[in-house]
Design a protein around this motif. Structure first.
Motif, mmCIF file in Angstrom:
data_model
loop_
_atom_site.group_PDB
_atom_site.id
_atom_site.type_symbol
_atom_site.label_atom_id
_atom_site.label_comp_id
_atom_site.label_asym_id
_atom_site.label_seq_id
_atom_site.Cartn_x
_atom_site.Cartn_y
_atom_site.Cartn_z
ATOM 1 N N GLN A 156 -8.711 51.442 134.509
ATOM 2 C CA GLN A 156 -8.422 51.553 133.081
ATOM 3 C C GLN A 156 -9.124 50.486 132.237
ATOM 4 O OE1 GLN A 156 -5.663 52.115 135.413
ATOM 5 N NE2 GLN A 156 -6.481 54.172 135.155
ATOM 6 N N GLY A 157 -10.227 49.960 132.754
ATOM 7 C CA GLY A 157 -11.024 49.016 131.980
ATOM 8 C C GLY A 157 -11.925 49.757 131.011
ATOM 9 N N GLN A 158 -12.465 49.037 130.057
ATOM 10 C CA GLN A 158 -13.356 49.625 129.062
ATOM 11 C C GLN A 158 -14.651 48.833 129.004
ATOM 12 O OE1 GLN A 158 -11.304 49.511 125.341
ATOM 13 N NE2 GLN A 158 -9.758 50.989 125.956
ATOM 14 N N LEU A 159 -15.738 49.555 128.768
ATOM 15 C CA LEU A 159 -17.039 48.929 128.550
ATOM 16 C C LEU A 159 -17.449 49.198 127.111
ATOM 17 C CD1 LEU A 159 -18.736 50.179 131.807
ATOM 18 C CD2 LEU A 159 -18.003 47.855 131.333
ATOM 19 N N GLU A 202 -14.153 39.018 119.835
ATOM 20 C CA GLU A 202 -14.680 39.615 118.613
ATOM 21 C C GLU A 202 -16.178 39.801 118.805
ATOM 22 O OE1 GLU A 202 -15.033 38.504 113.914
ATOM 23 O OE2 GLU A 202 -13.249 37.867 115.014
ATOM 24 N N THR A 203 -16.719 40.896 118.262
ATOM 25 C CA THR A 203 -18.133 41.202 118.469
ATOM 26 C C THR A 203 -18.932 41.069 117.182
ATOM 27 O OG1 THR A 203 -18.031 43.572 117.974
ATOM 28 C CG2 THR A 203 -17.443 42.887 120.225
ATOM 29 N N ASN A 204 -20.246 41.170 117.325
ATOM 30 C CA ASN A 204 -21.148 41.083 116.180
ATOM 31 C C ASN A 204 -20.936 42.221 115.185
ATOM 32 O OD1 ASN A 204 -22.315 42.825 118.266
ATOM 33 N ND2 ASN A 204 -24.117 42.939 116.956
ATOM 34 N N LEU A 205 -20.287 43.299 115.603
ATOM 35 C CA LEU A 205 -20.004 44.415 114.700
ATOM 36 C C LEU A 205 -18.661 44.243 113.995
ATOM 37 C CD1 LEU A 205 -21.224 47.383 116.937
ATOM 38 C CD2 LEU A 205 -22.486 46.139 115.163
ATOM 39 N N GLY A 206 -17.991 43.110 114.259
ATOM 40 C CA GLY A 206 -16.704 42.838 113.633
ATOM 41 C C GLY A 206 -15.525 43.457 114.359
ATOM 42 N N ASN A 207 -15.769 44.064 115.509
ATOM 43 C CA ASN A 207 -14.681 44.664 116.281
ATOM 44 C C ASN A 207 -13.939 43.593 117.070
ATOM 45 O OD1 ASN A 207 -15.410 47.308 115.504
ATOM 46 N ND2 ASN A 207 -16.978 47.356 117.089
ATOM 47 N N PHE A 208 -12.620 43.751 117.173
ATOM 48 C CA PHE A 208 -11.810 42.873 118.010
ATOM 49 C C PHE A 208 -11.236 43.706 119.135
ATOM 50 C CE2 PHE A 208 -7.739 41.064 119.313
ATOM 51 C CZ PHE A 208 -8.170 39.810 119.729
ATOM 52 N N TYR A 209 -11.414 43.222 120.365
ATOM 53 C CA TYR A 209 -10.898 43.909 121.542
ATOM 54 C C TYR A 209 -9.903 43.000 122.244
ATOM 55 C CZ TYR A 209 -14.944 46.912 120.775
ATOM 56 O OH TYR A 209 -15.874 47.752 120.225
ATOM 57 N N PRO A 210 -8.601 43.318 122.140
ATOM 58 C CA PRO A 210 -7.624 42.528 122.883
ATOM 59 C C PRO A 210 -7.819 42.764 124.378
ATOM 60 C CG PRO A 210 -6.560 44.397 121.810
ATOM 61 C CD PRO A 210 -7.994 44.407 121.392
ATOM 62 N N ALA A 211 -7.603 41.734 125.169
ATOM 63 C CA ALA A 211 -7.828 41.878 126.610
ATOM 64 C C ALA A 211 -7.038 40.842 127.386
ATOM 65 C CB ALA A 211 -9.309 41.730 126.915
ATOM 66 N N ASP A 212 -6.554 41.265 128.547
ATOM 67 C CA ASP A 212 -5.917 40.342 129.488
ATOM 68 C C ASP A 212 -6.967 39.685 130.368
ATOM 69 O OD1 ASP A 212 -3.364 41.068 128.590
ATOM 70 O OD2 ASP A 212 -3.293 42.755 129.975
ATOM 71 N N ILE A 213 -8.039 40.442 130.652
ATOM 72 C CA ILE A 213 -9.118 39.956 131.510
ATOM 73 C C ILE A 213 -10.446 40.243 130.822
ATOM 74 C CG2 ILE A 213 -10.289 40.223 133.737
ATOM 75 C CD1 ILE A 213 -7.602 41.179 134.874
ATOM 76 N N ILE A 214 -11.342 39.269 130.864
ATOM 77 C CA ILE A 214 -12.676 39.432 130.289
ATOM 78 C C ILE A 214 -13.689 39.092 131.367
ATOM 79 C CG2 ILE A 214 -14.299 38.587 128.565
ATOM 80 C CD1 ILE A 214 -11.822 37.871 126.864
ATOM 81 N N VAL A 215 -14.671 39.967 131.553
ATOM 82 C CA VAL A 215 -15.761 39.710 132.486
ATOM 83 C C VAL A 215 -17.007 39.458 131.652
ATOM 84 C CG1 VAL A 215 -17.164 40.632 134.363
ATOM 85 C CG2 VAL A 215 -14.728 41.208 134.224
ATOM 86 N N ALA A 216 -17.598 38.293 131.800
ATOM 87 C CA ALA A 216 -18.784 37.940 131.023
ATOM 88 C C ALA A 216 -19.948 37.685 131.961
ATOM 89 C CB ALA A 216 -18.501 36.698 130.183
ATOM 90 N N SER A 217 -21.134 38.059 131.511
ATOM 91 C CA SER A 217 -22.324 37.785 132.322
ATOM 92 C C SER A 217 -23.444 37.288 131.440
ATOM 93 C CB SER A 217 -22.765 39.036 133.065
ATOM 94 O OG SER A 217 -23.161 40.028 132.153
#
Length: 87
Positions: free
Chosen positions: A49-52, A72-87
């Motif tokens: 149930q993750g989202q990309l 928060e992204t460059n498009l101004g969207n906010f995505y609440p999350a319990d886990i974030i995977v960054a690369s």
């Protein structure tokens, strides 16, 4: 036998099968290409149930009480999350 890595014991420690349908042929080559790894990662994320979110990048990581609660992204969207995977 030809080895790309001069340390043969290192090559022996690299798993030959990293995912179904993704056999590692050499240290630098994956059967099916690197897309195979990306496709497998996408499948695991979506099966849990993750989202990309594509074509945007993180501009801010929101932290509250020493816990990450979203990005928060460059498009101004906010995505609440319990886990974030960054690369």
């Amino acid at each position: 036998m030809f080895a790309l890595n001069s340390e043969a014991s290192f090559d022996a420690r690299i798993p030959k099968r990293i995912a179904r349908g993704a056999d590692q042929l050499f240290l630098y080559s994956i059967k099916g290409g690197t897309t195979t790894i990306v496709d497998a990662l996408v499948k695991v994320i979506e099966n849990h149930q993750g989202q990309l979110h594509l074509n945007e990048f993180v501009t801010d990581i929101q932290i509250e009480n020493n816990q990450i609660n979203g990005v928060e992204t460059n498009l101004g969207n906010f995505y609440p999350a319990d886990i974030i995977v960054a690369s």
